[in-house]
Design a protein around this motif. Structure first.
Motif, PDB file in Angstrom:
ATOM      1  N   LEU A   1      47.055 -70.965  54.786  1.00 51.63           N
ATOM      2  CA  LEU A   1      46.949 -70.402  56.124  1.00 51.63           C
ATOM      3  C   LEU A   1      48.315 -69.926  56.584  1.00 51.63           C
ATOM      4  CD1 LEU A   1      45.043 -70.018  58.561  1.00 51.63           C
ATOM      5  CD2 LEU A   1      45.782 -72.261  59.344  1.00 51.63           C
ATOM      6  N   GLY A   2      48.357 -68.730  57.139  1.00 49.09           N
ATOM      7  CA  GLY A   2      49.608 -68.181  57.647  1.00 49.09           C
ATOM      8  C   GLY A   2      49.407 -67.580  59.024  1.00 49.09           C
ATOM      9  N   ILE A   3      50.491 -67.446  59.752  1.00 52.97           N
ATOM     10  CA  ILE A   3      50.457 -66.829  61.073  1.00 52.97           C
ATOM     11  C   ILE A   3      51.396 -65.638  61.049  1.00 52.97           C
ATOM     12  CG2 ILE A   3      50.958 -67.121  63.522  1.00 52.97           C
ATOM     13  CD1 ILE A   3      50.332 -70.093  63.186  1.00 52.97           C
ATOM     14  N   LYS A   4      50.892 -64.481  61.451  1.00 55.44           N
ATOM     15  CA  LYS A   4      51.684 -63.261  61.514  1.00 55.44           C
ATOM     16  C   LYS A   4      51.766 -62.833  62.976  1.00 55.44           C
ATOM     17  CE  LYS A   4      50.977 -58.526  60.388  1.00 55.44           C
ATOM     18  NZ  LYS A   4      50.099 -57.592  59.762  1.00 55.44           N
ATOM     19  N   LEU A   5      52.968 -62.483  63.417  1.00 52.67           N
ATOM     20  CA  LEU A   5      53.184 -62.076  64.804  1.00 52.67           C
ATOM     21  C   LEU A   5      53.816 -60.685  64.829  1.00 52.67           C
ATOM     22  CD1 LEU A   5      54.706 -65.480  65.325  1.00 52.67           C
ATOM     23  CD2 LEU A   5      52.910 -64.741  66.870  1.00 52.67           C
ATOM     24  N   ASP A   6      53.170 -59.764  65.497  1.00 51.37           N
ATOM     25  CA  ASP A   6      53.694 -58.408  65.665  1.00 51.37           C
ATOM     26  C   ASP A   6      53.741 -58.098  67.150  1.00 51.37           C
ATOM     27  OD1 ASP A   6      53.728 -57.674  62.825  1.00 51.37           O
ATOM     28  OD2 ASP A   6      51.548 -57.713  62.987  1.00 51.37           O
ATOM     29  N   VAL A   7      54.648 -57.215  67.548  1.00 57.33           N
ATOM     30  CA  VAL A   7      54.743 -56.854  68.957  1.00 57.33           C
ATOM     31  C   VAL A   7      54.863 -55.335  69.094  1.00 57.33           C
ATOM     32  CG1 VAL A   7      57.244 -57.172  69.129  1.00 57.33           C
ATOM     33  CG2 VAL A   7      55.849 -57.442  71.162  1.00 57.33           C
ATOM     34  N   LYS A   8      54.157 -54.794  70.091  1.00 59.30           N
ATOM     35  CA  LYS A   8      54.223 -53.373  70.422  1.00 59.30           C
ATOM     36  C   LYS A   8      54.795 -53.268  71.829  1.00 59.30           C
ATOM     37  CE  LYS A   8      50.472 -51.113  71.533  1.00 59.30           C
ATOM     38  NZ  LYS A   8      49.192 -50.399  71.477  1.00 59.30           N
ATOM     39  N   ILE A   9      55.738 -52.327  72.011  1.00 56.87           N
ATOM     40  CA  ILE A   9      56.404 -52.137  73.292  1.00 56.87           C
ATOM     41  C   ILE A   9      56.253 -50.677  73.688  1.00 56.87           C
ATOM     42  CG2 ILE A   9      58.624 -52.241  74.481  1.00 56.87           C
ATOM     43  CD1 ILE A   9      59.333 -54.330  72.194  1.00 56.87           C
ATOM     44  N   GLU A  10      55.723 -50.441  74.892  1.00 54.04           N
ATOM     45  CA  GLU A  10      55.568 -49.083  75.406  1.00 54.04           C
ATOM     46  C   GLU A  10      56.289 -48.954  76.739  1.00 54.04           C
ATOM     47  OE1 GLU A  10      51.312 -47.765  73.489  1.00 54.04           O
ATOM     48  OE2 GLU A  10      51.349 -48.379  75.586  1.00 54.04           O
TER      49      GLU A  10
ATOM     50  N   ILE B   1      54.116 -54.944  76.938  1.00 57.25           N
ATOM     51  CA  ILE B   1      54.374 -55.732  75.736  1.00 57.25           C
ATOM     52  C   ILE B   1      53.027 -56.250  75.250  1.00 57.25           C
ATOM     53  CG2 ILE B   1      55.607 -57.712  74.769  1.00 57.25           C
ATOM     54  CD1 ILE B   1      57.461 -55.571  76.064  1.00 57.25           C
ATOM     55  N   THR B   2      52.707 -55.998  73.992  1.00 56.67           N
ATOM     56  CA  THR B   2      51.459 -56.494  73.406  1.00 56.67           C
ATOM     57  C   THR B   2      51.787 -57.248  72.131  1.00 56.67           C
ATOM     58  OG1 THR B   2      50.259 -54.570  74.266  1.00 56.67           O
ATOM     59  CG2 THR B   2      49.155 -55.886  72.566  1.00 56.67           C
ATOM     60  N   TRP B   3      51.571 -58.542  72.156  1.00 50.48           N
ATOM     61  CA  TRP B   3      51.721 -59.374  70.959  1.00 50.48           C
ATOM     62  C   TRP B   3      50.396 -59.406  70.231  1.00 50.48           C
ATOM     63  CZ3 TRP B   3      56.147 -61.688  69.254  1.00 50.48           C
ATOM     64  CH2 TRP B   3      57.221 -61.719  70.138  1.00 50.48           C
ATOM     65  N   THR B   4      50.401 -59.186  68.935  1.00 47.99           N
ATOM     66  CA  THR B   4      49.213 -59.373  68.101  1.00 47.99           C
ATOM     67  C   THR B   4      49.469 -60.566  67.215  1.00 47.99           C
ATOM     68  OG1 THR B   4      48.725 -57.010  68.137  1.00 47.99           O
ATOM     69  CG2 THR B   4      47.672 -58.324  66.399  1.00 47.99           C
ATOM     70  N   VAL B   5      48.634 -61.579  67.338  1.00 47.84           N
ATOM     71  CA  VAL B   5      48.775 -62.806  66.555  1.00 47.84           C
ATOM     72  C   VAL B   5      47.627 -62.860  65.561  1.00 47.84           C
ATOM     73  CG1 VAL B   5      48.893 -65.325  66.640  1.00 47.84           C
ATOM     74  CG2 VAL B   5      49.864 -63.948  68.516  1.00 47.84           C
ATOM     75  N   THR B   6      47.965 -62.992  64.290  1.00 45.74           N
ATOM     76  CA  THR B   6      46.955 -63.045  63.231  1.00 45.74           C
ATOM     77  C   THR B   6      47.086 -64.358  62.476  1.00 45.74           C
ATOM     78  OG1 THR B   6      47.131 -60.649  62.967  1.00 45.74           O
ATOM     79  CG2 THR B   6      46.068 -61.865  61.185  1.00 45.74           C
ATOM     80  N   VAL B   7      46.024 -65.113  62.424  1.00 44.62           N
ATOM     81  CA  VAL B   7      45.948 -66.328  61.639  1.00 44.62           C
ATOM     82  C   VAL B   7      45.039 -66.015  60.464  1.00 44.62           C
ATOM     83  CG1 VAL B   7      45.324 -68.768  61.610  1.00 44.62           C
ATOM     84  CG2 VAL B   7      46.255 -67.737  63.698  1.00 44.62           C
ATOM     85  N   ALA B   8      45.581 -66.077  59.231  1.00 48.83           N
ATOM     86  CA  ALA B   8      44.795 -65.621  58.088  1.00 48.83           C
ATOM     87  C   ALA B   8      45.219 -66.356  56.815  1.00 48.83           C
ATOM     88  CB  ALA B   8      44.993 -64.116  57.904  1.00 48.83           C
ATOM     89  N   ASN B   9      44.425 -66.195  55.796  1.00 48.85           N
ATOM     90  CA  ASN B   9      44.790 -66.691  54.472  1.00 48.85           C
ATOM     91  C   ASN B   9      45.881 -65.792  53.920  1.00 48.85           C
ATOM     92  OD1 ASN B   9      42.866 -68.784  54.289  1.00 48.85           O
ATOM     93  ND2 ASN B   9      41.287 -67.275  53.876  1.00 48.85           N
TER      94      ASN B   9
ATOM     95  N   LEU C   1      57.623 -42.765  77.397  1.00 52.19           N
ATOM     96  CA  LEU C   1      58.998 -42.448  77.015  1.00 52.19           C
ATOM     97  C   LEU C   1      59.346 -42.961  75.631  1.00 52.19           C
ATOM     98  CD1 LEU C   1      60.844 -43.120  80.395  1.00 52.19           C
ATOM     99  CD2 LEU C   1      60.011 -40.949  79.471  1.00 52.19           C
ATOM    100  N   SER C   2      58.804 -44.124  75.264  1.00 53.24           N
ATOM    101  CA  SER C   2      59.070 -44.657  73.927  1.00 53.24           C
ATOM    102  C   SER C   2      58.022 -45.685  73.554  1.00 53.24           C
ATOM    103  CB  SER C   2      60.467 -45.287  73.852  1.00 53.24           C
ATOM    104  OG  SER C   2      60.545 -46.445  74.656  1.00 53.24           O
ATOM    105  N   ARG C   3      57.847 -45.855  72.240  1.00 51.22           N
ATOM    106  CA  ARG C   3      56.929 -46.858  71.699  1.00 51.22           C
ATOM    107  C   ARG C   3      57.600 -47.471  70.477  1.00 51.22           C
ATOM    108  NH1 ARG C   3      51.874 -44.249  70.595  1.00 51.22           N
ATOM    109  NH2 ARG C   3      51.188 -44.956  72.630  1.00 51.22           N
ATOM    110  N   GLN C   4      57.536 -48.799  70.390  1.00 50.54           N
ATOM    111  CA  GLN C   4      58.084 -49.515  69.239  1.00 50.54           C
ATOM    112  C   GLN C   4      57.028 -50.479  68.712  1.00 50.54           C
ATOM    113  OE1 GLN C   4      62.020 -51.325  69.880  1.00 50.54           O
ATOM    114  NE2 GLN C   4      62.062 -50.269  71.858  1.00 50.54           N
ATOM    115  N   ASN C   5      56.926 -50.578  67.413  1.00 56.97           N
ATOM    116  CA  ASN C   5      56.104 -51.595  66.749  1.00 56.97           C
ATOM    117  C   ASN C   5      57.050 -52.377  65.857  1.00 56.97           C
ATOM    118  OD1 ASN C   5      53.294 -50.944  67.545  1.00 56.97           O
ATOM    119  ND2 ASN C   5      53.848 -48.967  66.670  1.00 56.97           N
ATOM    120  N   VAL C   6      57.220 -53.671  66.156  1.00 55.08           N
ATOM    121  CA  VAL C   6      58.207 -54.452  65.423  1.00 55.08           C
ATOM    122  C   VAL C   6      57.625 -55.766  64.925  1.00 55.08           C
ATOM    123  CG1 VAL C   6      60.243 -53.455  66.523  1.00 55.08           C
ATOM    124  CG2 VAL C   6      59.098 -55.349  67.607  1.00 55.08           C
ATOM    125  N   LYS C   7      58.145 -56.214  63.801  1.00 57.75           N
ATOM    126  CA  LYS C   7      57.821 -57.529  63.248  1.00 57.75           C
ATOM    127  C   LYS C   7      58.838 -58.513  63.810  1.00 57.75           C
ATOM    128  CE  LYS C   7      54.995 -55.741  60.077  1.00 57.75           C
ATOM    129  NZ  LYS C   7      53.716 -55.430  60.592  1.00 57.75           N
TER     130      LYS C   7
END
Length: 151
Positions: free
Chosen positions: A4-13, A142-150, A21-27
């Motif tokens: 099991l792993g947890i992945k966290l990504d964030v999008k900033i607009e 700010i949008t955090w995407t949290v993924t819990v997956a194999n 004006l700007s958009r970022q997608n960062v790990k």
């Protein structure tokens, strides 16, 4: 055997009125305190949610041992840590989002996902981003995407 792993990504607009004006997608990284929080809440009856989003002018990327975004956490001008809105996604996925409206000119250089409204030392994850200078009435989503997956 998968683990099991947890992945966290964030999008900033960054918007001024309706203009993007700007958009970022960062790990980013889950800091040690955040990993311990996840361990406790997956392995016990913990009920504290990581649903607060904080901003900082700190340009340094959070390290694994950090528990906050540094001494430059923004606490005024409409940019103080605030509770986000939860939305379920696909299997093992959810988002936590918040739109901030600046009431003064400020620079945001890092963002964090927290498991408390104000208490220090409760950073789950954080990341330094390309600095965004907000003018009065600009919005920053700010949008955090949290993924819990194999994994």
């Amino acid at each position: 055997m998968p683990t099991l792993g947890i992945k966290l990504d964030v999008k900033i607009e960054h918007r001024r009125g309706k203009k993007l004006l700007s958009r970022q997608n960062v790990k980013n990284i889950a800091v040690n305190a955040g990993l311990n929080w996840a361990r406790t809440h997956l392995g016990s009856s913990g009920t504290t949610r990581a649903d607060y989003i904080g901003l900082s002018s700190n340009v340094s990327a959070p390290a694994a041992g950090d528990t906050d975004l540094g001494v430059t956490v923004l606490t005024d001008s409409g940019l103080a840590r605030a509770q986000g809105t939860y939305a379920a996604g696909g299997t093992g996925v959810y988002t936590m989002a918040k739109t901030f409206t600046a009431t003064a000119t400020k620079t945001v250089a890092s963002v964090g996902l927290y498991y408390s409204a104000t208490t220090p030392d409760n950073l789950l994850a954080g990341v330094a981003v390309a600095s965004v200078t907000l003018a009065t009435n600009d919005t920053l989503t700010i949008t955090w995407t949290v993924t819990v997956a194999n994994v």
